[in-house]
Design a protein around this motif. Sequence first.
Motif, mmCIF file in Angstrom:
data_model
loop_
_atom_site.group_PDB
_atom_site.id
_atom_site.type_symbol
_atom_site.label_atom_id
_atom_site.label_comp_id
_atom_site.label_asym_id
_atom_site.label_seq_id
_atom_site.Cartn_x
_atom_site.Cartn_y
_atom_site.Cartn_z
ATOM 1 N N HIS A 164 0.823 5.210 0.997
ATOM 2 C CA HIS A 164 0.087 6.156 1.835
ATOM 3 C C HIS A 164 0.565 7.571 1.503
ATOM 4 O O HIS A 164 1.713 7.912 1.753
ATOM 5 C CB HIS A 164 0.340 5.861 3.315
ATOM 6 C CG HIS A 164 0.089 4.424 3.670
ATOM 7 N ND1 HIS A 164 -1.155 3.952 3.991
ATOM 8 C CD2 HIS A 164 0.932 3.365 3.726
ATOM 9 C CE1 HIS A 164 -1.072 2.659 4.250
ATOM 10 N NE2 HIS A 164 0.179 2.275 4.089
ATOM 11 N N GLN A 211 -3.876 -0.760 -4.450
ATOM 12 C CA GLN A 211 -3.181 -1.770 -3.656
ATOM 13 C C GLN A 211 -2.576 -2.795 -4.607
ATOM 14 O O GLN A 211 -3.201 -3.181 -5.604
ATOM 15 C CB GLN A 211 -4.165 -2.448 -2.710
ATOM 16 C CG GLN A 211 -3.503 -3.370 -1.721
ATOM 17 C CD GLN A 211 -4.504 -3.939 -0.730
ATOM 18 O OE1 GLN A 211 -5.473 -4.570 -1.134
ATOM 19 N NE2 GLN A 211 -4.283 -3.700 0.539
ATOM 20 N N ASP A 223 0.843 -1.196 0.000
ATOM 21 C CA ASP A 223 0.000 0.000 0.000
ATOM 22 C C ASP A 223 0.875 1.242 0.000
ATOM 23 O O ASP A 223 1.904 1.289 0.684
ATOM 24 C CB ASP A 223 -0.893 0.039 1.243
ATOM 25 C CG ASP A 223 -1.994 -0.997 1.198
ATOM 26 O OD1 ASP A 223 -2.834 -0.905 0.297
ATOM 27 O OD2 ASP A 223 -1.999 -1.894 2.068
#
Length: 134
Positions: free
Chosen positions: A83, A91, A81
């Motif tokens: 961020h 993903q 992932d």
Amino acid sequence: MRKTCGVRVTLAAWLIVCLLGKTTTAAVYGTIEGVLRMPDGKSPLVDAKISLNDGDRITYSKHADGSFIFYNVPPGIHLLDVHSHDFQYGQIKVQLLEESMDEPKCIEYAYPGAPKKSYSLPIATETTCSLSIF
């Protein structure tokens, strides 16, 4: 008495072979690396947090080219992932098999219902959209 001595020597030799066999077996680990790109496909995303398996491992895209790397990743299926406060990334599922650690299977799930996208290493993924809050 010679039979006893011979049995002890054979047993000792067998134990040494077993112990040496176990110590020479090395654990297999792989590397997951990639580059984060902006929507234009050329500009890198720097200072983003990248995690594997919901934060079991964390790294950052600190290099000027937006690259990141995870070392010593064990075999298995891992979820990657990205961020970022400004951009959304899909993903990526990375499958590392012991027999093919150098060529893992990587599939991106950009968002529910989106077509899946295959990657090879290094993963070069682009943002799916920019985020604006308020």
